[in-house]
Design a protein around this motif. Structure first.
Motif, mmCIF file in Angstrom:
data_model
loop_
_atom_site.group_PDB
_atom_site.id
_atom_site.type_symbol
_atom_site.label_atom_id
_atom_site.label_comp_id
_atom_site.label_asym_id
_atom_site.label_seq_id
_atom_site.Cartn_x
_atom_site.Cartn_y
_atom_site.Cartn_z
ATOM 1 N N ASN A 291 -8.912 10.563 -38.913
ATOM 2 C CA ASN A 291 -9.050 11.077 -37.513
ATOM 3 C C ASN A 291 -8.834 10.258 -36.426
ATOM 4 O O ASN A 291 -8.681 10.704 -35.416
ATOM 5 N N GLY A 292 -8.653 8.800 -36.911
ATOM 6 C CA GLY A 292 -8.483 8.004 -35.971
ATOM 7 C C GLY A 292 -9.392 7.814 -34.690
ATOM 8 O O GLY A 292 -9.329 7.591 -33.765
ATOM 9 N N THR A 293 -10.674 7.869 -35.392
ATOM 10 C CA THR A 293 -11.875 7.506 -34.417
ATOM 11 C C THR A 293 -11.801 6.222 -33.672
ATOM 12 O O THR A 293 -11.026 5.861 -32.770
ATOM 13 N N ASP A 294 -12.456 5.227 -34.139
ATOM 14 C CA ASP A 294 -12.518 3.811 -33.296
ATOM 15 C C ASP A 294 -11.215 3.095 -34.078
ATOM 16 O O ASP A 294 -11.526 2.352 -35.091
ATOM 17 N N GLN A 295 -10.110 2.833 -33.468
ATOM 18 C CA GLN A 295 -9.222 2.090 -34.070
ATOM 19 C C GLN A 295 -9.391 0.618 -34.296
ATOM 20 O O GLN A 295 -9.191 0.144 -35.372
ATOM 21 N N GLU A 296 -10.038 0.014 -33.501
ATOM 22 C CA GLU A 296 -10.347 -1.466 -33.706
ATOM 23 C C GLU A 296 -11.446 -1.585 -34.811
ATOM 24 O O GLU A 296 -11.187 -2.649 -35.773
ATOM 25 N N GLU A 297 -12.202 -0.528 -34.970
ATOM 26 C CA GLU A 297 -13.249 -0.813 -36.102
ATOM 27 C C GLU A 297 -12.578 -0.459 -37.498
ATOM 28 O O GLU A 297 -12.601 -1.146 -38.476
ATOM 29 N N ILE A 298 -11.684 0.229 -37.368
ATOM 30 C CA ILE A 298 -10.875 0.552 -38.527
ATOM 31 C C ILE A 298 -10.246 -0.286 -38.980
ATOM 32 O O ILE A 298 -9.950 -0.841 -40.269
ATOM 33 N N ARG A 299 -9.237 -0.932 -38.084
ATOM 34 C CA ARG A 299 -8.559 -1.932 -38.209
ATOM 35 C C ARG A 299 -9.287 -3.168 -38.818
ATOM 36 O O ARG A 299 -8.742 -3.998 -39.902
ATOM 37 N N THR A 300 -10.300 -3.476 -38.387
ATOM 38 C CA THR A 300 -11.488 -4.664 -38.776
ATOM 39 C C THR A 300 -11.571 -4.365 -40.375
ATOM 40 O O THR A 300 -11.617 -5.198 -41.207
#
Length: 159
Positions: A67-76
């Motif tokens: 879904n691509g919610t919070d990209q930075e959180e996903i990347r982390t």
């Protein structure tokens, strides 16, 4: 992960033998017991490696990632999973290096036999490569000779 590092997989390790690796309080590479039986208790390096590998994929295919919610959180999260996998992979590599060191101390002749075998394989591979290059060389020498003969025949016809 840090629990397997902190419990000391290598210090005080028992000598090599038929006993199962990963006794009480000491994680090893494989669980004790019969093959196929999952032993409850402390995780082994193989269990940790498998779990961290699965976590890497799970984090990539999770619904949040899609879904691509919070990209930075996903990347982390993905970076943390990958880092954990790399850490456990290093621990596993260290385990095998330690076993290799033990083998070289206990049975140095085995290490020499392996080295000789590797050198023979490398020599055979290189001999095949030389034969391949010689074959190509002979082919191109023949091509050059044919061209030279044709050129010489053409020059004598023109004269």
């Amino acid at each position: 992960m840090s629990s397997s590092m902190g419990s000391g997989m290598f210090p005080g390790q028992q000598p090599a033998g038929p006993h199962p690796v990963g006794g009480p309080g000491q994680p090893g590479l494989l669980p004790g017991g019969a093959p196929g039986n999952r032993v409850q208790g402390p995780n082994t390096l193989v269990d940790d490696l498998e779990a961290s590998f699965e976590a890497c994929f799970a984090s990539l295919v999770s619904q949040d990632y899609v879904n691509g919610t919070d990209q930075e959180e996903i990347r982390t999260g993905v970076d943390q999973c990958i880092q954990k996998f790399l850490d456990v992979a290093r621990q596993t590599e260290c385990f095998f290096l330690q076993k290799r060191l033990q083998l070289s101390v206990q049975k140095p002749e085995q290490v020499v036999k392996e080295d000789v075998s590797e050198l023979r394989n490398e020599l055979q591979r290189k001999e095949l490569l030389v034969q391949k290059h010689l074959s190509k060389l002979h082919h191109w020498q023949q091509v050059l000779e044919d061209v030279s003969v044709q050129h010489h025949d053409n020059m004598s016809v023109c004269s």
